[in-house]
Design a protein around this motif. Structure first.
Motif, PDB file in Angstrom:
ATOM      1  N   MET A 120       1.398  -0.863  -0.264  1.00  0.00           N
ATOM      2  CA  MET A 120      -0.408   0.256   0.051  1.00  0.00           C
ATOM      3  C   MET A 120       0.777   1.311  -0.454  1.00  0.00           C
ATOM      4  O   MET A 120       1.572   1.825   0.505  1.00  0.00           O
ATOM      5  CB  MET A 120      -1.058   0.061   0.967  1.00  0.00           C
ATOM      6  N   ILE A 121       0.353   2.303  -0.737  1.00  0.00           N
ATOM      7  CA  ILE A 121       1.492   3.969  -0.721  1.00  0.00           C
ATOM      8  C   ILE A 121       0.855   3.934   0.384  1.00  0.00           C
ATOM      9  O   ILE A 121       0.220   4.707   0.677  1.00  0.00           O
ATOM     10  CB  ILE A 121       0.898   4.490  -1.999  1.00  0.00           C
ATOM     11  N   ASP A 122       2.247   4.932   0.978  1.00  0.00           N
ATOM     12  CA  ASP A 122       2.413   5.735   2.414  1.00  0.00           C
ATOM     13  C   ASP A 122       2.738   6.859   1.525  1.00  0.00           C
ATOM     14  O   ASP A 122       2.841   7.638   1.088  1.00  0.00           O
ATOM     15  CB  ASP A 122       3.252   4.973   2.632  1.00  0.00           C
ATOM     16  N   ALA A 123       1.096   7.781   1.875  1.00  0.00           N
ATOM     17  CA  ALA A 123       1.253   8.991   1.436  1.00  0.00           C
ATOM     18  C   ALA A 123       0.529  10.008   2.995  1.00  0.00           C
ATOM     19  O   ALA A 123      -0.581   9.856   2.993  1.00  0.00           O
ATOM     20  CB  ALA A 123       0.179   9.136   0.174  1.00  0.00           C
ATOM     21  N   VAL A 124       1.121  11.100   2.800  1.00  0.00           N
ATOM     22  CA  VAL A 124       0.701  12.060   4.261  1.00  0.00           C
ATOM     23  C   VAL A 124       0.004  13.456   2.900  1.00  0.00           C
ATOM     24  O   VAL A 124       1.055  13.861   2.370  1.00  0.00           O
ATOM     25  CB  VAL A 124       1.939  13.087   4.629  1.00  0.00           C
ATOM     26  N   THR A 125      -0.926  13.541   3.589  1.00  0.00           N
ATOM     27  CA  THR A 125      -2.470  14.683   2.880  1.00  0.00           C
ATOM     28  C   THR A 125      -2.463  15.443   4.095  1.00  0.00           C
ATOM     29  O   THR A 125      -2.454  15.578   4.840  1.00  0.00           O
ATOM     30  CB  THR A 125      -3.196  14.409   2.466  1.00  0.00           C
ATOM     31  N   ARG A 170       7.884   5.375   1.467  1.00  0.00           N
ATOM     32  CA  ARG A 170       9.139   4.469   0.208  1.00  0.00           C
ATOM     33  C   ARG A 170       8.224   3.319   0.484  1.00  0.00           C
ATOM     34  O   ARG A 170       8.694   2.420  -0.785  1.00  0.00           O
ATOM     35  CB  ARG A 170      10.741   4.895   0.822  1.00  0.00           C
ATOM     36  N   GLN A 171       7.779   3.543   0.868  1.00  0.00           N
ATOM     37  CA  GLN A 171       6.427   2.327   0.764  1.00  0.00           C
ATOM     38  C   GLN A 171       5.347   1.684  -0.317  1.00  0.00           C
ATOM     39  O   GLN A 171       4.777   3.053  -1.041  1.00  0.00           O
ATOM     40  CB  GLN A 171       5.198   2.518   2.018  1.00  0.00           C
ATOM     41  N   GLY A 172       5.007   0.661  -1.161  1.00  0.00           N
ATOM     42  CA  GLY A 172       3.844   0.847  -2.291  1.00  0.00           C
ATOM     43  C   GLY A 172       4.729   1.007  -3.126  1.00  0.00           C
ATOM     44  O   GLY A 172       3.707   0.069  -4.489  1.00  0.00           O
ATOM     45  N   GLY A 173       5.880   0.264  -4.269  1.00  0.00           N
ATOM     46  CA  GLY A 173       6.481   0.019  -5.219  1.00  0.00           C
ATOM     47  C   GLY A 173       6.664  -1.614  -5.600  1.00  0.00           C
ATOM     48  O   GLY A 173       7.069  -2.214  -4.766  1.00  0.00           O
ATOM     49  N   VAL A 174       7.982  -0.988  -6.881  1.00  0.00           N
ATOM     50  CA  VAL A 174       7.931  -2.599  -6.853  1.00  0.00           C
ATOM     51  C   VAL A 174       9.893  -2.673  -6.756  1.00  0.00           C
ATOM     52  O   VAL A 174      10.478  -3.366  -7.293  1.00  0.00           O
ATOM     53  CB  VAL A 174       7.573  -2.670  -9.062  1.00  0.00           C
ATOM     54  N   SER A 175      10.404  -1.490  -6.852  1.00  0.00           N
ATOM     55  CA  SER A 175      11.769  -1.797  -6.444  1.00  0.00           C
ATOM     56  C   SER A 175      11.979  -2.793  -5.154  1.00  0.00           C
ATOM     57  O   SER A 175      11.880  -2.411  -4.449  1.00  0.00           O
ATOM     58  CB  SER A 175      12.734  -0.151  -5.969  1.00  0.00           C
ATOM     59  N   SER A 176      13.878  -2.579  -5.182  1.00  0.00           N
ATOM     60  CA  SER A 176      13.557  -4.108  -4.176  1.00  0.00           C
ATOM     61  C   SER A 176      15.313  -3.142  -3.688  1.00  0.00           C
ATOM     62  O   SER A 176      16.126  -2.815  -4.258  1.00  0.00           O
ATOM     63  CB  SER A 176      14.415  -5.129  -4.254  1.00  0.00           C
ATOM     64  N   SER A 184      10.868   0.697  -1.632  1.00  0.00           N
ATOM     65  CA  SER A 184      10.122  -0.326  -3.610  1.00  0.00           C
ATOM     66  C   SER A 184       9.683   0.647  -3.941  1.00  0.00           C
ATOM     67  O   SER A 184       9.252   0.843  -5.078  1.00  0.00           O
ATOM     68  CB  SER A 184       9.029  -1.202  -2.624  1.00  0.00           C
ATOM     69  N   LEU A 185       9.140   1.803  -3.277  1.00  0.00           N
ATOM     70  CA  LEU A 185       8.552   3.506  -4.398  1.00  0.00           C
ATOM     71  C   LEU A 185       9.776   4.619  -4.227  1.00  0.00           C
ATOM     72  O   LEU A 185       9.410   5.985  -4.320  1.00  0.00           O
ATOM     73  CB  LEU A 185       7.514   3.906  -3.307  1.00  0.00           C
ATOM     74  N   ASN A 186      10.244   4.171  -5.153  1.00  0.00           N
ATOM     75  CA  ASN A 186      11.804   4.833  -5.162  1.00  0.00           C
ATOM     76  C   ASN A 186      11.207   5.605  -6.515  1.00  0.00           C
ATOM     77  O   ASN A 186      11.291   4.425  -7.715  1.00  0.00           O
ATOM     78  CB  ASN A 186      13.635   3.780  -6.020  1.00  0.00           C
ATOM     79  N   MET A 187      11.307   7.105  -6.573  1.00  0.00           N
ATOM     80  CA  MET A 187      10.829   7.778  -7.589  1.00  0.00           C
ATOM     81  C   MET A 187      12.061   8.331  -8.584  1.00  0.00           C
ATOM     82  O   MET A 187      11.800   9.092  -9.176  1.00  0.00           O
ATOM     83  CB  MET A 187      10.565   8.197  -7.365  1.00  0.00           C
ATOM     84  N   ARG A 208       2.388   4.416 -10.595  1.00  0.00           N
ATOM     85  CA  ARG A 208       1.344   3.994  -9.472  1.00  0.00           C
ATOM     86  C   ARG A 208       1.158   5.741  -8.399  1.00  0.00           C
ATOM     87  O   ARG A 208       0.216   5.943  -8.024  1.00  0.00           O
ATOM     88  CB  ARG A 208       2.035   3.028  -8.383  1.00  0.00           C
ATOM     89  N   GLY A 209       2.689   6.313  -7.964  1.00  0.00           N
ATOM     90  CA  GLY A 209       2.438   7.474  -7.838  1.00  0.00           C
ATOM     91  C   GLY A 209       1.672   8.314  -8.055  1.00  0.00           C
ATOM     92  O   GLY A 209       0.596   9.212  -7.891  1.00  0.00           O
TER      93      GLY A 209
END
Length: 253
Positions: free
Chosen positions: A1-6, A20-26, A31-34, A51-52
């Motif tokens: 699940m994507i971690d997002a602060v709003t 950094r959560q919710g992506g496909v990187s390792s 995992s959510l490296n942009m 995804r972001g």
């Protein structure tokens, strides 16, 4: 699940400070490296960015920058992304359908919006950009599009906090030579060193630009490895690279 602060103050705009959560990187990039400038697999970065964007502003086009720690701002009317990214550290727009994206990994991401004028901005405020007043330049660029500083809402996202940001006396001197009152952003540290309040300094620069509504999340990227990438943490560990998180803002759909 994507971690997002709003933030409620930006509720009228599609926005988020993505973690950094919710992506496909390792590995180092999990995992959510942009970060287009990282050594991560470009296909993974592209999927993470997709995804972001879909999470924050589905249907929008991503506009991002080749960030160079400057105070330069660009005004956009259409999407730009790799490899045509402008070399700058902030961008503004009044064009619907654009999502402005800023990369950070300890530097301060700043999202700005004028609800009355329908103008938004996004800035990357590392210490060099902050000292050069990238946020003031962003406010000026928004004003050129019809915004008023007193109507702008500015939000400072997760960044390195004073407790984690040790600097030497030469660093402090750069700020105090510019304005002796900047000394208040430095707390005493070990001999010859100080703890710098980047977030507090960015708040100060925004207020000096006439912004009245400023929200600071107070989240320390260096201290929470589970949620945030951090350049300083990676450097202290001798790691060869680090991931980057993305902060996004778009006009209402």
């Amino acid at each position: 699940m994507i971690d997002a602060v709003t933030l409620p103050a930006l509720a009228g705009f599609r926005h988020a400070f993505l973690g950094r959560q919710g992506g496909v990187s390792s590995g180092l990039y999990a995992s959510l490296n942009m970060g287009l400038g990282s050594a991560d697999d470009p296909a993974n970065v592209a999927e993470n960015r997709r995804r972001g964007l879909a999470h924050v502003a589905p249907g929008a086009a991503l506009a991002s920058l080749y960030q160079v720690h400057s105070a330069d701002v660009v005004t956009l009317t259409q999407a730009v992304d790799d490899p045509a990214r402008p070399r700058a550290d902030a961008m503004v727009t009044a064009t619907p359908g654009l999502a402005l994206g800023i990369l950070t990994a300890d530097c301060a991401p700043v999202l700005l919006a004028d609800p009355r004028a329908g103008v938004i901005g996004a800035a990357h405020a590392g210490w060099k950009g902050a000292l050069g007043d990238v946020t003031g330049a962003t406010v000026s660029a928004m004003t050129a599009l019809g915004a008023r500083p007193e109507d702008i809402v500015a939000a400072i996202g997760p960044c390195i906090a004073r407790a984690s940001y040790e600097v030497d006396s030469g660093f402090q001197g750069r700020f105090c030579d510019r304005d002796p009152e900047n000394e208040r952003f430095f707390a005493p540290g070990r001999p010859g060193h100080h703890q710098f309040d980047l977030e507090g300094f960015v708040v100060h620069r925004l207020a000096a630009a006439g912004v009245r509504t400023i929200i600071a999340t107070g989240i320390d990227t260096c201290a929470d490895e589970s949620r945030w990438f951090s350049y300083r943490r990676a450097t202290h560990r001798g790691e060869p690279d680090y991931g980057r998180q993305l902060s996004l803002i778009a006009l209402p759909a």
